[in-house]
Design an enzyme around this catalytic site. Structure first.
Site, PDB file in Angstrom:
ATOM      1  N   ASP A  50       7.024  20.233 -16.154  1.00  0.00           N
ATOM      2  CA  ASP A  50       8.420  19.838 -16.293  1.00  0.00           C
ATOM      3  C   ASP A  50       8.897  18.983 -15.115  1.00  0.00           C
ATOM      4  OD1 ASP A  50       8.317  21.779 -14.423  1.00  0.00           O
ATOM      5  OD2 ASP A  50       9.978  22.972 -15.201  1.00  0.00           O
ATOM      6  N   HIS A 256      -7.489  -3.383  -3.950  1.00  0.00           N
ATOM      7  CA  HIS A 256      -6.410  -2.442  -4.268  1.00  0.00           C
ATOM      8  C   HIS A 256      -6.715  -1.038  -3.753  1.00  0.00           C
ATOM      9  CE1 HIS A 256      -4.934  -5.194  -7.761  1.00  0.00           C
ATOM     10  NE2 HIS A 256      -4.554  -5.615  -6.572  1.00  0.00           N
ATOM     11  N   ASP A 273      -1.354  -3.190   3.546  1.00  0.00           N
ATOM     12  CA  ASP A 273      -0.512  -3.954   2.610  1.00  0.00           C
ATOM     13  C   ASP A 273       0.474  -2.942   2.047  1.00  0.00           C
ATOM     14  OD1 ASP A 273       0.667  -5.312   0.522  1.00  0.00           O
ATOM     15  OD2 ASP A 273      -1.200  -6.125  -0.293  1.00  0.00           O
ATOM     16  N   ASP A 284       6.941  -7.244   0.536  1.00  0.00           N
ATOM     17  CA  ASP A 284       5.485  -7.200   0.342  1.00  0.00           C
ATOM     18  C   ASP A 284       4.826  -7.810   1.580  1.00  0.00           C
ATOM     19  OD1 ASP A 284       2.948  -7.112  -0.717  1.00  0.00           O
ATOM     20  OD2 ASP A 284       3.311  -8.551  -2.324  1.00  0.00           O
ATOM     21  N   HIS A 367      -8.483 -13.858  -4.887  1.00  0.00           N
ATOM     22  CA  HIS A 367      -7.137 -13.790  -5.474  1.00  0.00           C
ATOM     23  C   HIS A 367      -6.366 -15.054  -5.121  1.00  0.00           C
ATOM     24  CE1 HIS A 367      -5.316 -12.728  -1.541  1.00  0.00           C
ATOM     25  NE2 HIS A 367      -6.320 -11.903  -1.367  1.00  0.00           N
ATOM     26  N   HIS A 371       2.627 -14.886  -5.195  1.00  0.00           N
ATOM     27  CA  HIS A 371       3.237 -14.524  -6.482  1.00  0.00           C
ATOM     28  C   HIS A 371       4.737 -14.458  -6.262  1.00  0.00           C
ATOM     29  CE1 HIS A 371       3.671 -10.459  -4.765  1.00  0.00           C
ATOM     30  NE2 HIS A 371       2.422 -10.577  -4.359  1.00  0.00           N
ATOM     31  N   HIS A 378       5.476  -8.010  -8.172  1.00  0.00           N
ATOM     32  CA  HIS A 378       4.963  -9.201  -8.874  1.00  0.00           C
ATOM     33  C   HIS A 378       6.083  -9.558  -9.850  1.00  0.00           C
ATOM     34  CE1 HIS A 378       0.564  -7.850  -8.004  1.00  0.00           C
ATOM     35  NE2 HIS A 378       1.194  -8.275  -6.936  1.00  0.00           N
ATOM     36  N   GLU A 410      -0.139 -15.207   0.990  1.00  0.00           N
ATOM     37  CA  GLU A 410      -1.033 -14.117   1.366  1.00  0.00           C
ATOM     38  C   GLU A 410      -2.525 -14.447   1.207  1.00  0.00           C
ATOM     39  OE1 GLU A 410      -1.202 -10.809  -1.456  1.00  0.00           O
ATOM     40  OE2 GLU A 410       0.535 -11.635  -2.494  1.00  0.00           O
ATOM     41  N   TYR A 414     -12.641 -11.610   2.471  1.00  0.00           N
ATOM     42  CA  TYR A 414     -13.211 -10.268   2.310  1.00  0.00           C
ATOM     43  C   TYR A 414     -14.730 -10.432   2.305  1.00  0.00           C
ATOM     44  CZ  TYR A 414      -8.430 -10.137   0.740  1.00  0.00           C
ATOM     45  OH  TYR A 414      -7.063 -10.314   0.674  1.00  0.00           O
ATOM     46  N   ARG A 431      -6.344  -9.844   5.319  1.00  0.00           N
ATOM     47  CA  ARG A 431      -5.305 -10.528   4.536  1.00  0.00           C
ATOM     48  C   ARG A 431      -4.073 -10.579   5.430  1.00  0.00           C
ATOM     49  NH1 ARG A 431      -5.708  -7.959   0.329  1.00  0.00           N
ATOM     50  NH2 ARG A 431      -4.094  -6.369   0.322  1.00  0.00           N
ATOM     51  N   GLU A 433      -0.002 -11.460   4.922  1.00  0.00           N
ATOM     52  CA  GLU A 433       0.957 -11.709   3.836  1.00  0.00           C
ATOM     53  C   GLU A 433       2.391 -11.677   4.357  1.00  0.00           C
ATOM     54  OE1 GLU A 433       0.961  -8.701   0.706  1.00  0.00           O
ATOM     55  OE2 GLU A 433       1.942 -10.112  -0.647  1.00  0.00           O
TER      56      GLU A 433
HETATM   57  N1  GLY Z   1       0.939  -5.712  -2.614  1.00  0.00           N
HETATM   58  C1  GLY Z   1       0.621  -6.379  -3.808  1.00  0.00           C
HETATM   59  C2  GLY Z   1       0.279  -7.763  -3.573  1.00  0.00           C
HETATM   60  O1  GLY Z   1       0.138  -8.179  -2.443  1.00  0.00           O
HETATM   61  O2  GLY Z   1       0.208  -8.549  -4.476  1.00  0.00           O
HETATM   62 MN    MN Z   2       1.626  -9.717  -2.598  1.00  0.00          MN
HETATM   63 MN    MN Z   3       0.903  -7.135  -0.729  1.00  0.00          MN
END
Ligand code: GLY
Ligand code: MN
Ligand code: MN
Length: 479
Positions: A50, A256, A273, A284, A367, A371, A378, A410, A414, A431, A433
């Site tokens: 619940d 991820h 991140d 972000d 990637h 975005h 996103h 970003e 890697y 990374r 960002e």
């Molecule tokens: N934290 C998600 C991205 O960087 O797209």
């Molecule tokens: Mn991002």
């Molecule tokens: Mn991110």
């Protein structure tokens, strides 16, 4: 009971903003023949037995209402006559008993007044009211096909109208997807939105500073996550905007990776991140830093390539250019760096153009460089122009950036362990960002309250841990 005073005070200046957004939708619907738009908020979701997941409103609904209670729906009637309501809210009825357990709820009367609707009804009345509102209207507009539950309800309401056909009542003959209109509105942020996003970004930047300052060899990923979460809530952010990534050592090469229980080893890099959501808006941020406060020469080499790629992308971000321009700028720097370091074999490629043409960089950079960012991390909005002819590749052209669009920048690299890669680079995942608001001449970076330059990161960490003895760079092992 009246709504709490502090809520009313906070909401007052925003009411007009939401009202104006609803008016824009109504105008757009009228321009295409009218009809009725239906925008429900998100359902509550059971976590186990619940206990629910923490409730989060639907972003489209919130964009048009500012209303955060569950069990609510907005109806916009673009064919309402002069004396009929055009903006109608359905929301939970007042209930002394439920409010004892769950807390304050506005109820239709107070919600109508506080949020500036023309009319409001109890959520329980939807099935009775909707067929009445949509009867004799030419079209329905909603998030077509996005939820079986909503599609089912719309069908039910349409059936209820069709059942009155012999009385001369006509059901809407067309159903349209409302989302492209709302996506385009959400894509360009107004000043109200940008000011919230700047505050969200500042809180997240402070959280990253705190995590950097708390880091040392031996700390576990979840301990660093705790520093982030503490800072978000301490400064009033309601939640993380997405699952926090806190990755030590080789974990940084998993894009991820969620914060786990791995121990940060001396010589590891830590990739974080993570960022907060404040008042419905996401931030972000990614930073990558050495667990012991000093980059090894190999780590620093890769870090500076990624930082240069990010700077190239930042320099390419301004109104009038393609959404793809920052990505192409970053890819060029990363591809050159992969050749310069020997991670991509120089004898296999004629030059950087060749690396780009063959997409050889995608083994280490898989990637895109950014975005849209907004209510959703996103965020809503097409990345390609609609209604424009396809280019020579057969794709629609990328969207052209406009002032007020908000996006992330970003780039990353890697580098997993592999026989054909110099060992000193193995398991380096980096990374960087930041969040950018597009302006006429460039972009405003709103996440730079946390250092990004390697020397400045080292200085922050040394200052926070004056007693910590980082290994001299030449003794530190490969990450
Ligand atoms: N934290 C998600 C991205 O960087 O797209
Ligand atoms: Mn991002
Ligand atoms: Mn991110």
């Amino acid at each position: 009971m009246n709504p709490p005073t502090e809520l009313m005070t906070d909401l007052t200046p925003a009411i007009d903003i939401y009202r104006q957004r609803r008016a824009r939708v109504l105008d757009a619907l009228r321009a295409t023949g009218g009809g009725v738009a239906i925008v429900p908020t998100a359902p509550e979701v059971l976590r186990n037995r619940d206990a629910d997941y923490p409730y989060r409103h639907d972003s489209y609904f919130y964009y048009l209402t500012g209303f955060t209670e569950p069990e609510a729906m907005l109806v916009l009637d673009a064919r309402a006559k002069q004396n009929e309501p055009a903006a109608i809210l359905f929301c939970r009825a007042k209930s002394a008993e439920r409010e004892t357990w769950e807390g304050f709820r506005f109820g239709p009367d107070a919600a109508r007044e506080a949020f500036g609707f023309d009319a409001a009804f109890s959520f329980d009345e939807i099935d009775a009211q909707l067929p009445r509102i949509i009867a004799d209207k030419p079209a329905l507009h909603y998030a077509l096909g996005s939820s079986e539950a909503l599609d089912g309800k719309v069908r039910h309401w349409l059936d209820a109208v069709r059942a009155q056909g012999r009385s001369g009542i006509v059901a809407p003959a067309a159903v349209h997807d409302l989302m492209p209109l709302l996506d385009d509105m959400r894509l360009v942020k107004d000043e109200h939105e940008l000011s919230i996003m700047r505050r969200a970004a500042a809180i997240s930047a402070q959280a990253h500073r705190r995590a950097m300052a708390a880091c040392r060899p031996g700390v576990r990923e979840y301990e660093l996550e705790a520093e982030l979460l503490y800072t978000f809530r301490k400064h009033g952010a309601q939640a993380p905007a997405y699952g926090s990534i806190v990755a030590a050592g080789a974990n940084a090469c998993v894009l991820h990776y969620p914060a786990g229980d791995a121990v940060a080893q001396d010589g590891d890099l830590i990739l974080i991140d993570a960022a907060c959501e404040l008042d419905g808006y996401a931030s972000d941020i990614t930073r990558t830093f050495p667990a012991n406060g000093r980059f090894t020469p190999a780590q620093r080499e890769i870090y500076d390539i990624v930082l240069a790629a990010q700077q190239a992308a930042i320099d390419a971000t301004r109104a009038g250019v393609s959404f793809d321009a920052p990505h192409q700028a970053a890819v060029r720097v990363l591809a050159q760096g992969l050749l310069d370091t020997g991670i991509l074999k120089r004898d296999l490629f004629a030059g950087v153009e060749d690396v780009i043409a063959e997409r050889a960089y995608t083994r280490f950079y898989m990637h895109r460089t950014g975005h849209w960012l907004g209510m959703d991390v996103h965020d809503a909005g097409d990345y390609r122009e609609r209604g424009v002819s396809a280019d020579e590749s057969g794709a629609q052209p990328w969207r052209t950036l406009k002032p007020g669009m908000t996006l992330t920048i970003e780039p990353g690299l890697y580098i997993r362990a592999a026989d054909d890669v110099p060992e000193k680079y193995w398991n380096i995942g980096i990374r960087i960002e930041d969040d950018a608001i597009v302006t006429a001449t460039g972009c405003e970076l709103i996440t730079r309250d946390v250092p990004v330059d390697a020397d400045q990161i080292e200085a922050l960490m040394q200052q926070a841990q004056p007693g910590q003895q980082a290994q001299p760079a030449h003794e530190a092992g490969a990450a």
